[in-house]
Scaffold this motif. Structure first.
Motif, PDB file in Angstrom:
ATOM      1  N   TRP A  63       0.826  -1.219   0.000  1.00 33.10           N
ATOM      2  CA  TRP A  63       0.000   0.000   0.000  1.00 33.10           C
ATOM      3  C   TRP A  63       0.854   1.260   0.000  1.00 33.10           C
ATOM      4  CZ3 TRP A  63      -4.690   1.119  -1.520  1.00 33.10           C
ATOM      5  CH2 TRP A  63      -5.555   0.047  -1.745  1.00 33.10           C
ATOM      6  N   ASN A  83      -5.146 -13.742   4.935  1.00 29.00           N
ATOM      7  CA  ASN A  83      -4.776 -12.435   4.388  1.00 29.00           C
ATOM      8  C   ASN A  83      -4.669 -12.433   2.869  1.00 29.00           C
ATOM      9  OD1 ASN A  83      -4.846 -11.066   6.796  1.00 29.00           O
ATOM     10  ND2 ASN A  83      -2.716 -11.537   7.297  1.00 29.00           N
ATOM     11  N   TYR A  86      -7.805 -11.141   2.099  1.00 27.92           N
ATOM     12  CA  TYR A  86      -7.794  -9.685   2.324  1.00 27.92           C
ATOM     13  C   TYR A  86      -7.159  -8.958   1.127  1.00 27.92           C
ATOM     14  CZ  TYR A  86      -6.987  -5.167   4.541  1.00 27.92           C
ATOM     15  OH  TYR A  86      -6.978  -3.818   4.816  1.00 27.92           O
ATOM     16  N   VAL A 214      -7.179   7.634   1.576  1.00 31.86           N
ATOM     17  CA  VAL A 214      -8.051   6.520   1.194  1.00 31.86           C
ATOM     18  C   VAL A 214      -8.304   5.599   2.388  1.00 31.86           C
ATOM     19  CG1 VAL A 214      -6.104   5.104   0.415  1.00 31.86           C
ATOM     20  CG2 VAL A 214      -8.377   4.658  -0.487  1.00 31.86           C
ATOM     21  N   HIS A 215      -9.523   5.078   2.474  1.00 31.18           N
ATOM     22  CA  HIS A 215      -9.825   4.078   3.501  1.00 31.18           C
ATOM     23  C   HIS A 215      -9.899   2.710   2.830  1.00 31.18           C
ATOM     24  CE1 HIS A 215     -11.119   2.288   7.177  1.00 31.18           C
ATOM     25  NE2 HIS A 215     -12.272   1.892   6.692  1.00 31.18           N
ATOM     26  N   VAL A 216      -9.087   1.782   3.343  1.00 32.72           N
ATOM     27  CA  VAL A 216      -9.017   0.445   2.768  1.00 32.72           C
ATOM     28  C   VAL A 216      -9.544  -0.547   3.800  1.00 32.72           C
ATOM     29  CG1 VAL A 216      -7.474  -1.300   1.804  1.00 32.72           C
ATOM     30  CG2 VAL A 216      -6.979   1.126   1.447  1.00 32.72           C
ATOM     31  N   THR A 217     -10.486  -1.358   3.427  1.00 34.00           N
ATOM     32  CA  THR A 217     -11.050  -2.321   4.377  1.00 34.00           C
ATOM     33  C   THR A 217     -11.340  -3.652   3.689  1.00 34.00           C
ATOM     34  OG1 THR A 217     -12.883  -2.782   5.896  1.00 34.00           O
ATOM     35  CG2 THR A 217     -13.405  -1.404   3.989  1.00 34.00           C
ATOM     36  N   LEU A 219     -13.814  -5.350   4.642  1.00 31.44           N
ATOM     37  CA  LEU A 219     -15.275  -5.437   4.624  1.00 31.44           C
ATOM     38  C   LEU A 219     -15.778  -5.136   3.220  1.00 31.44           C
ATOM     39  CD1 LEU A 219     -16.129  -3.321   7.810  1.00 31.44           C
ATOM     40  CD2 LEU A 219     -16.446  -5.783   7.582  1.00 31.44           C
ATOM     41  N   ARG A 224     -16.330   4.365  -2.747  1.00 35.51           N
ATOM     42  CA  ARG A 224     -15.523   5.285  -1.936  1.00 35.51           C
ATOM     43  C   ARG A 224     -14.559   4.526  -1.032  1.00 35.51           C
ATOM     44  NH1 ARG A 224     -20.298   8.214   1.083  1.00 35.51           N
ATOM     45  NH2 ARG A 224     -20.872   6.008   1.159  1.00 35.51           N
ATOM     46  N   TYR A 226     -15.784   2.855   1.548  1.00 30.72           N
ATOM     47  CA  TYR A 226     -16.446   2.825   2.849  1.00 30.72           C
ATOM     48  C   TYR A 226     -17.229   1.514   3.023  1.00 30.72           C
ATOM     49  CZ  TYR A 226     -15.572   7.893   3.049  1.00 30.72           C
ATOM     50  OH  TYR A 226     -14.989   9.128   3.067  1.00 30.72           O
ATOM     51  N   PRO A 227     -17.273   1.012   4.267  1.00 30.51           N
ATOM     52  CA  PRO A 227     -18.008  -0.227   4.518  1.00 30.51           C
ATOM     53  C   PRO A 227     -19.466  -0.127   4.056  1.00 30.51           C
ATOM     54  CG  PRO A 227     -16.693   0.342   6.429  1.00 30.51           C
ATOM     55  CD  PRO A 227     -16.603   1.505   5.483  1.00 30.51           C
ATOM     56  N   THR A 229     -21.602  -3.166   4.374  1.00 35.32           N
ATOM     57  CA  THR A 229     -21.690  -4.601   4.623  1.00 35.32           C
ATOM     58  C   THR A 229     -23.091  -5.172   4.496  1.00 35.32           C
ATOM     59  OG1 THR A 229     -21.913  -4.176   6.967  1.00 35.32           O
ATOM     60  CG2 THR A 229     -19.700  -4.572   6.159  1.00 35.32           C
TER      61      THR A 229
END
Lengths: 360, 262
Positions: A63, A83, A86, A214-217, A219, A224, A226-227, A229
């Motif tokens: 990343w 992972n 993931y 940036v948000h990486v998840t 989920l 965007r 964003y979760p 779920t």
């Protein structure tokens, strides 16, 4: 040079500058060579506390934009599955080398096998796709490691070099070119949503530390990042794209070698058994024996089977109980004859000839 | 900038329950990074799984919300590959001490330059209230319905012996002290653990006579004993009530660390 060392050299040539791993036979020479070389080239080598942590560190490094790799074998590969999922979900480029040994469990640490071919494709939970390559020589350990990096970066997908103890510990002449083709990952255009893909289904990569925020998840997430779920549509859309970006590029990703396309009997091989097929072809120059060597195994290039329009049987020597033969059966009406071999030894030419004659 | 500018406004409100202590901890953390003048572009928040680990999703830096227990291993990769970035990890007692216990002690041992903020609420909140490695003996949880019979980890003590350069413990009551401790952690090269005892009224409190949030925060205040005071009592041979826990700075040292920017 030894196959495992050639793999490490291939990684270095491809610009790998981060390696995290954990010692495990018969893959350890890859880590040892990286431990010697990486610090001299401003790269990072770290021995982690286990394979779970190794692949985690690789993903973290990726990343930041680094080309990152780990190497392991069966038991460690099993630990990495969490992972790897993931990495698939977050579309993180990374290369995982598996120098396969006999399993299940601790099995045969010092002997070769190809028992993880389905695990590399399906081993983590949920639906996703990956890319896997299989080298059959020391030269291919080098070349396909380079290629694994390029495919991983291009498609933003965990990519596997599925070697085995035989090729990993084999010593052959290796020619290292002055330079190799290096394909970098496409960067995210500023102002674009980080997980919004264009026509190729591959979003641009927002490198950490470059102001993307940036948000990486892992989920289920929207474009965007964003979760989302509990949004059935968002989940379906995401997973379908993760699978499609690889599966719809099967032709582009495919890499195979065809010998005697007019033959009626065709060996299909990848990795170490390719060597025995070569020997059989060499020993019987007057017979027309077909050979399909898969250098990319996943996504499975089913169209390669139609390169042999006269085929009456596909003979598939594998050092497992017929894992890829099973996949082939889905794609062809021509009889697929598995030639399984367990125990850690390579098929002998005689064994392949017997199967060949039995299929006529 | 103010600490408010670090929030990802479009992600608010958070998923946290009314009365949860996690928001307090996030506020304290953002106050600390803001006081130090850090730039959000150069800061990465990392987390694992659990209530605590949702925190990075509300902060506008680059953030990596990873797998259960593995945050420190991911953070190690980020920090070693880019030592110039600030790496802060949010975690909880289940994430850090149970499934992530091995990564925890090895990250302390390596002394990788990062600050780890553990929201210790003695319970698995996200999954509805199961016992964790810090659930007090006798406490009622959904997996210890007759009272926990297991011993507990002292996370701060563990971090000290495992080699961390900086370790402090406070509670969600001690916001000033907590903010200062986080700031010290951020400034200290090497591994820093800030353990925060914090209330979970929903999953822990209502089963353990700590239903009222204000009462719980009072409880945290009343049962916290300053490390210096504790040591004095011990030295003087005076008794220390068994249900007290120490707060303060347990260690600040300068052992060789990894991933420190040049």
């Amino acid at each position: 040079m030894q196959g495992n060392t050639a793999c490490a050299e291939g990684a270095l040539a491809a610009g790998c500058r981060f390696f995290a791993g954990y010692p495990i036979t018969p893959s350890t020479e890859v880590a040892e060579h990286m431990a010697v070389k990486l610090p001299k080239t401003k790269g990072v080598f770290i021995q982690m506390e286990d394979e779970i942590a190794s692949i985690a560190a690789v993903i973290g490094a990726s990343w930041t934009g680094a080309r990152a790799m780990t190497a392991t074998s069966g038991p460690g590969f099993s630990l990495m599955m969490e992972n790897i999922g993931y990495a698939a979900m977050t579309e993180t480029p990374c290369v995982i080398v598996n120098i396969q040994r006999g399993g299940p469990s601790t099995g045969q640490p010092t002997l070769g096998a190809q028992g993880d071919m389905l695990q590399c494709r399906f081993g983590s939970h949920g639906d996703y796709s990956i890319i896997a390559l299989s080298p059959a020589s020391v030269q291919e350990m080098f070349e396909l490691t380079v290629k694994a990096f390029n495919l991983s970066e291009r498609y933003r997908v965990p990519t596997f070099l599925m070697g085995d103890e035989i090729i990993g510990h084999m010593r052959e002449r290796l020619t290292i070119p002055d330079s190799v083709e290096v394909i970098g990952r496409k960067k995210l255009d500023p102002g674009t949503m980080p997980f919004k893909a264009g026509g190729d289904d591959i979003p641009g990569f927002p490198v950490f530390g470059e102001g993307y925020g940036v948000h990486v998840t892992g989920l289920t997430h929207d474009e965007r990042g964003y979760p989302a779920t509990t949004n059935p549509k968002a989940h379906e859309k995401l997973v379908m794209r993760l699978v499609r970006k690889v599966e719809s590029a099967r032709k582009e990703i495919a890499d195979y070698r065809v010998t005697s396309p007019d033959a009626e009997q065709v060996f299909v091989s990848y990795g170490a058994p390719t060597r025995t097929v070569h020997q059989v072809l060499h020993d019987r120059p007057k017979e027309e024996i077909g050979h399909l060597q898969l250098r990319v195994v996943w996504p499975f290039p089913e169209f390669a089977l139609s390169e042999f329009p006269e085929a009456k049987s596909f003979l598939v020597p594998e050092m497992n109980l017929g894992q890829m033969a099973r996949e082939m059966e889905r794609h062809t009406d021509v009889p697929v004859i598995p030639i399984p071999k367990l125990g850690g030894e390579l098929h002998t030419p005689d064994e392949l000839v017997r199967a060949l004659e039995g299929s006529r | 900038m103010s600490f408010r500018d670090w929030y990802r406004i479009d992600r608010l409100p958070t998923i946290y329950c009314v009365g949860c202590g996690n928001g307090t901890v996030i506020n304290c953390t953002l106050h600390a990074v803001d006081t130090l003048g850090w730039k959000w572009e150069e800061t990465v928040f990392v987390s694992g799984i659990g209530c605590s680990s949702r925190a990075p999703g509300y902060i506008k830096t680059d953030s990596l919300h990873t797998t259960h227990g593995r945050a420190l291993a991911f953070a190690t990769g980020i920090k070693l590959a880019r030592p110039d970035l600030h790496v802060v990890v949010f975690t909880g007692d289940g994430d850090l001490a149970a499934i992530g216990g091995n990564h925890f002690i090895h990250s302390c041992r390596r002394n990788v330059d990062m600050t780890v903020i553990c929201m210790n609420n003695w319970i698995y909140g996200m999954t509805g209230g199961q016992g964790s490695p810090t659930t007090p003996r006798g406490a009622i949880t959904t997996t210890t319905p007759y009272g926990s019979g297991e011993g507990v980890f002292d996370l701060s003590a563990l971090a000290v012996v495992a080699g961390a350069n900086h370790v402090a413990r406070w509670t969600s009551y001690h916001v000033k002290e907590l903010t200062r401790a986080i700031q010290t952690g951020l400034e200290t090269p090497g591994f820093s653990l800030i353990e925060v005892l914090t209330q979970c009224p929903t999953a822990y409190g209502r089963r353990n006579k700590l239903r009222d949030v204000a009462e719980t925060v009072e409880y945290l205040k009343d049962h916290a004993i300053l490390l210096q005071k504790y040591n004095r009592l011990v030295q003087e041979g005076k008794p220390v009530p068994e249900d007290m826990f120490t707060v303060g700075e347990f260690i600040r040292r300068n052992r060789p660390a990894m991933g420190v920017p040049p």
